[in-house]
Design a protein around this motif. Sequence first.
Motif, PDB file in Angstrom:
ATOM      1  N   LEU A  34      35.942 -13.092 -18.985  1.00 39.51           N
ATOM      2  CA  LEU A  34      36.148 -13.519 -17.609  1.00 39.51           C
ATOM      3  C   LEU A  34      34.914 -14.242 -17.084  1.00 39.51           C
ATOM      4  O   LEU A  34      35.011 -15.188 -16.317  1.00 39.51           O
ATOM      5  N   ARG A  35      33.756 -13.797 -17.540  1.00 47.20           N
ATOM      6  CA  ARG A  35      32.528 -14.453 -17.125  1.00 47.20           C
ATOM      7  C   ARG A  35      32.517 -15.901 -17.640  1.00 47.20           C
ATOM      8  O   ARG A  35      32.196 -16.833 -16.912  1.00 47.20           O
ATOM      9  N   LEU A  36      32.924 -16.049 -18.912  1.00 49.19           N
ATOM     10  CA  LEU A  36      32.995 -17.400 -19.469  1.00 49.19           C
ATOM     11  C   LEU A  36      33.984 -18.253 -18.695  1.00 49.19           C
ATOM     12  O   LEU A  36      33.733 -19.415 -18.395  1.00 49.19           O
ATOM     13  N   GLU A  37      35.109 -17.622 -18.368  1.00 52.56           N
ATOM     14  CA  GLU A  37      36.131 -18.375 -17.648  1.00 52.56           C
ATOM     15  C   GLU A  37      35.590 -18.854 -16.299  1.00 52.56           C
ATOM     16  O   GLU A  37      35.783 -20.002 -15.913  1.00 52.56           O
ATOM     17  N   ARG A  38      34.904 -17.941 -15.639  1.00 55.46           N
ATOM     18  CA  ARG A  38      34.339 -18.300 -14.341  1.00 55.46           C
ATOM     19  C   ARG A  38      33.366 -19.456 -14.495  1.00 55.46           C
ATOM     20  O   ARG A  38      33.374 -20.396 -13.712  1.00 55.46           O
ATOM     21  N   ARG A  39      32.541 -19.406 -15.526  1.00 53.13           N
ATOM     22  CA  ARG A  39      31.585 -20.496 -15.732  1.00 53.13           C
ATOM     23  C   ARG A  39      32.302 -21.805 -15.994  1.00 53.13           C
ATOM     24  O   ARG A  39      31.863 -22.869 -15.569  1.00 53.13           O
ATOM     25  N   ARG A  40      33.423 -21.703 -16.689  1.00 54.06           N
ATOM     26  CA  ARG A  40      34.195 -22.902 -16.967  1.00 54.06           C
ATOM     27  C   ARG A  40      34.717 -23.519 -15.671  1.00 54.06           C
ATOM     28  O   ARG A  40      34.617 -24.708 -15.444  1.00 54.06           O
ATOM     29  N   PRO A  73      34.190 -13.471  -9.590  1.00 57.03           N
ATOM     30  CA  PRO A  73      34.442 -12.249 -10.345  1.00 57.03           C
ATOM     31  C   PRO A  73      35.595 -11.419  -9.773  1.00 57.03           C
ATOM     32  O   PRO A  73      35.861 -11.491  -8.580  1.00 57.03           O
ATOM     33  N   ARG A  74      36.203 -10.667 -10.654  1.00 55.99           N
ATOM     34  CA  ARG A  74      37.472 -10.066 -10.280  1.00 55.99           C
ATOM     35  C   ARG A  74      37.353  -8.957  -9.244  1.00 55.99           C
ATOM     36  O   ARG A  74      38.340  -8.614  -8.602  1.00 55.99           O
ATOM     37  N   GLY A  75      36.143  -8.422  -9.049  1.00 54.70           N
ATOM     38  CA  GLY A  75      35.946  -7.416  -7.994  1.00 54.70           C
ATOM     39  C   GLY A  75      36.377  -7.937  -6.633  1.00 54.70           C
ATOM     40  O   GLY A  75      36.814  -7.183  -5.769  1.00 54.70           O
ATOM     41  N   LEU A  76      36.308  -9.239  -6.439  1.00 54.64           N
ATOM     42  CA  LEU A  76      36.690  -9.825  -5.153  1.00 54.64           C
ATOM     43  C   LEU A  76      38.186  -9.718  -4.898  1.00 54.64           C
ATOM     44  O   LEU A  76      38.638  -9.846  -3.773  1.00 54.64           O
ATOM     45  N   ASN A  77      38.946  -9.510  -5.970  1.00 55.10           N
ATOM     46  CA  ASN A  77      40.399  -9.406  -5.800  1.00 55.10           C
ATOM     47  C   ASN A  77      40.839  -8.010  -5.366  1.00 55.10           C
ATOM     48  O   ASN A  77      42.000  -7.794  -5.047  1.00 55.10           O
ATOM     49  N   LEU A  78      39.907  -7.067  -5.363  1.00 47.45           N
ATOM     50  CA  LEU A  78      40.260  -5.680  -4.995  1.00 47.45           C
ATOM     51  C   LEU A  78      40.285  -5.527  -3.479  1.00 47.45           C
ATOM     52  O   LEU A  78      39.507  -4.773  -2.912  1.00 47.45           O
TER      53      LEU A  78
END
Lengths: 336, 564
Positions: free
Chosen positions: A9-15, A249-254
Motif C-alpha cells: 500500500l505504501r508503494l501504491e501511495r507513492r505511485r 494511508p488507509r488509517g484515514l479511511n477509518l
Amino acid sequence: MGLLKSYRLRLERRRWRARAFRKRRELTELRNRTQQIGKRDVLLFCTLRNERVRLPYFLSYYRGLGVDHFFFVDNGSDDGTGEYLADQMDVSVFQTEEGYKRARFGVDWMNWLQMRYAHGHWSLTVDVDEFFVYPFCDTRPIQALTDWLDASSVRSFGTMLLDMYPKGTIETATYREGDDPFAVAPWFDSGNYTIQKNPKYGNLWIQGGPRARAFFYDNAERAPAMNKIPLVKWNRAYAYVSSTHMLLPRGLNLVYDEWGGEKTSGCLLHAKFLDVFKEKSVEELKRNQHFANSHEYKAYNQGLSESPDLWCQWSEKYINWRQLEILGLMSKGNWA
Amino acid sequence: MSVGFIMLVHEALDRAAQVARHFCDHAKPVVIHVDKRVDDASFNWLRQKLADCPDAVFCDRHACEWGSWSIVNATQTASTIMLDRFPQVRHVMLASGSCLPLRPVKELERYLTARPRTDFIESVTTDEVDWTVGGLSQERFTLRFPFSWKKQRRLFDANVRLQRALKYERTILDGLVPHLGSQWWCLTRHTLSAILQDPRRPEFDAYFSRVWIPDESYFQTLARLYSSQIESRSLTLSKFDFQGKPHVFYDDHLQLLRRSDCFMARKIWPQAEGLFRAFLTQSDRMPNVVEPNPLKIDRLFSRATERRTRGRSGLYMQGRYPNDGWENGKTAGRYSVFEGFDDLFENFDSWLERRTGNRVHRHLFAKDRVQFAGDVPVYNGGLSDSAALRDYSPHSFVTNLTWNTRGEHQCFMFGPHDAQDISAILASDRNAHISVITGAWAIPLFHSNQNFADLRKEAARLQRIEGAHLDLLRTGLTKARVSIWSLAEFIEDPMEKLQMILDELGGSGQRRLTEVPRMADLSGFGQFLQNLKNQGMSPHLMGDFPVIEGETRNDDQHRPYLVK
C-alpha cells in the motif's frame, strides 16, 4: 495487516503521488491567489467543467460555512466558468484541456494541488454539486468542526453522498443561477443503503439511494459508491485513491467506529438531479470521460430519456441536519 | 473580603484578555500565567492590552505541558503572588484562558462571602473515581511516568505494563491520602497559604512532580490536610468526554449555559463570539443566589458520550459499522418470521395483521421480488422491491427494514422457496422471533396438479432446503428466539399454538382468539405422504400423519380443519 500488505500500500501511495506530480504539468495557472492563504485556513478543492450556473450558490454556501480559500481546476469549460472564478477574490483557478479520465477523474490534479498547497490545512474536496452538511452546521462554522477534530486527534471526516431529487421529472426542477438547488430538489431516500467493508483500503463501501432504486434495479453491484471522505487534515504524503471514496494511508479511511459507537460524521447533499443535469448527461456520454465507461451516465440517460420520477411515497423532504441525524444518515458522535 | 482570579493562559490570548479585563472592571485582582511556549510578541501584546488594569498582574512564566508538574508549578507561582500582593483576597479561583464567567462577579462574591471558610475543590479518593484517563487512578501515585502520554503513547503504555508486571510501586508519602478531582478550584486564603507555606512542601513537591497529571491531584490531596470545610465540587463547569478531553461550548449552548447557573464554564470555543458577548456584557441584575445546577448540561454530554461509545442499536452508516458481535443489537427492533403458516392457513398474513395491528409482509425473500405488505413497489425509507438489490446485501435489507420502521413490529413469511442467504443473519439476531411449522410446504404440493414425479423431486428439494435451514436454527450459536413444530404437531392443537404466538406478539391484554384463519384442507394428505414414500422419497419434516383418515377425527367430518 501484514508487513507485506502494508508495504504494498505504501508503494501504491507513492505511485499515486508520483503520478500526481507528473500530472502537474497539465495544469496552467489562470489565477493564483495562494499567497493569501493563512496558516489555519480551511481550503476547498474542486474540479469542474461548464458549471457556470451553479457557481454563485456554491461559493456563497461554502463561504457561509467558513471556507477561507477555494481551488478550482477548470477542465476545458467554454461557458465562462474560468473567467467567473478568476474574478473571485478568494479563489485560485487552474486550467487544463487534458482528459478527465486520464487524470483518474480529476484525482491526480487534486492530489497535486493538495500536495503543493494543502499541507497542514484542513482540506475539503467536493464536486460543484455536492454540499457539505455536518452536525451543527447551521450554528457552528467549519472551523468549529476542524478545531474539535484537531483536539480529538482525528485527521479525516466521513460522509455519505445523499442524492437529492425533485418531485416530478427532472425537467421540472428548473434551476436558475444563484438559487438554492434544494428548494427545487429537496427529496431524498432515507433508508435503503447497503454497506460493506473494503478489505484492501479499510473504507466502507456504501451504495443505494434513488439511483440504485431507479437505475440499477437489476444490477445492484454497479450502483455508484456513496461513501466519501471529503474533509481531511492534509499532509503532503496523503493521496486520494478513487474520487474521495478512499485515501492512503488507509488509517484515514477509518472514519467509522467498529465497537458499536458512532463517530461524528456528515453528509454531502448531492444536487445532481436538476434540469441542468439532463443536457449534461447527454454531453458527458458523448465525451465518455466518466467512471466505468460512463456506465452510470448511460443508465441515467436511458432512465432520463423516459423522464423518470425518482420521487416515491417514502421520499423524505429535507429540513436540516438534525433530521438527517435522527434518520441515522449522519451522527453527532460525541460532539455536543 | 474579596475573590481573586488566577488565569493559566496558553492560547486564544485575545479572549483571555477580554475575560481578565472583565474581572478587573469589577475590581477583582487577576494574576495571569502565560505559558512560556507562547511567543514573546503575543505575550507583550497581552501585557499591553491589560496595561491600564493595575490589578492584572503577570507572573513568571513556565513551559506547561499537559499532564506535567509544570502546570502545578505555574499555579503555585501565581498563587503566591496573589496572596502576597492582594491581602484583601479571601478566596482564590483558578481559571484557564478558555474559561468564561457565566454569572456576574458580584453573585460569585456574594456566594463566597456567605461561605467564608469553604474550599470548593473536587477531591475524591482514588477508589471512587471512574473517569480517569487510561484507567489510571491509584497507579498515578505509585508508578513512574517518564514518557509523555500525548506524544509517546506506546512507550507510555509499555512502561505502565512493565511496572505492573514487575509489581513496582513507589511509596506514597507519609500522611498523604491520594485524592483526585477537577483542576479548577476555588480555595480560601487559609487553605491555599497553608499548602504553599507548609514546611514539608519541598518533600511534597518532589513527590508530586513525579505523579501523573499532578494538576488533578496536588491541591486536591493537600487541601484535605488543611481545609476545615471542603465542598467537593468545582465551581467551574467543566465536562470531559470519553477520551478525557474537555467538551467545548459554542454559541448554540447559550441558553443551556444561562440556565445552568454555574459561575464559570470551560472550555469555550475562542470564536464563540456570541457567548463572550452575552456573558461579558450582561448588566448587573438583581443578585441571584441560586445554586449552580449543571444537570441539563451533564445530561447533554453524557448522551453524547453514550452515542459515541454505544451508538444506536441496529444502525449501520458511514460512522458506525460494528464488528460482528459488537452491534449491541444487530437490528433496530423486534420482528417475527413465520415459516409454513401461510401454507397451512389461507390468508394468514391478513388475518395476522388484523389480529395484531402489526405490519405483516408476505415473502420478503421471495426469489422474484420482495413481497411487501400491500404489494407496494417501494417501502419505508425507499426500500425497493427489487430482488437483485435485496440479495446484493440481505443483511442491509433486514437492518434497513427494522431501522426504517423503528417502533413498529414487522412480521413476514419465509420458506424454502425463498432466497436462503438471510437464514444465518436471522438466526444470529436476538431481535428475530422465528416460528416454524416444518414440512408445511408440502401442502401446496399436495394441492397442486403436477405430475407426481415432478412433485417428488420438488418435495425432496424443498425438504433439503428446509432441513439445512432448521439445522442452522438448532445450532448453539442461534440467538433468535425459535419455536419449531412439525406439521403434525401443530395441527393437533392449532388454536393453542396460535394463541401462544399472538400472546408473544401482542404482549399482555390480548383477548382470547375469536376469529381464526381457515386451515387448508388436509383430507388425503396422509395418503399423499405415503405415496411420496412409496416413490422412494422420505418426507420426514411433517411429522407422523396417519395414512387412513377419519380414525381419530370422524366427529369433525364436516369442517375438519377449520379451527374454532
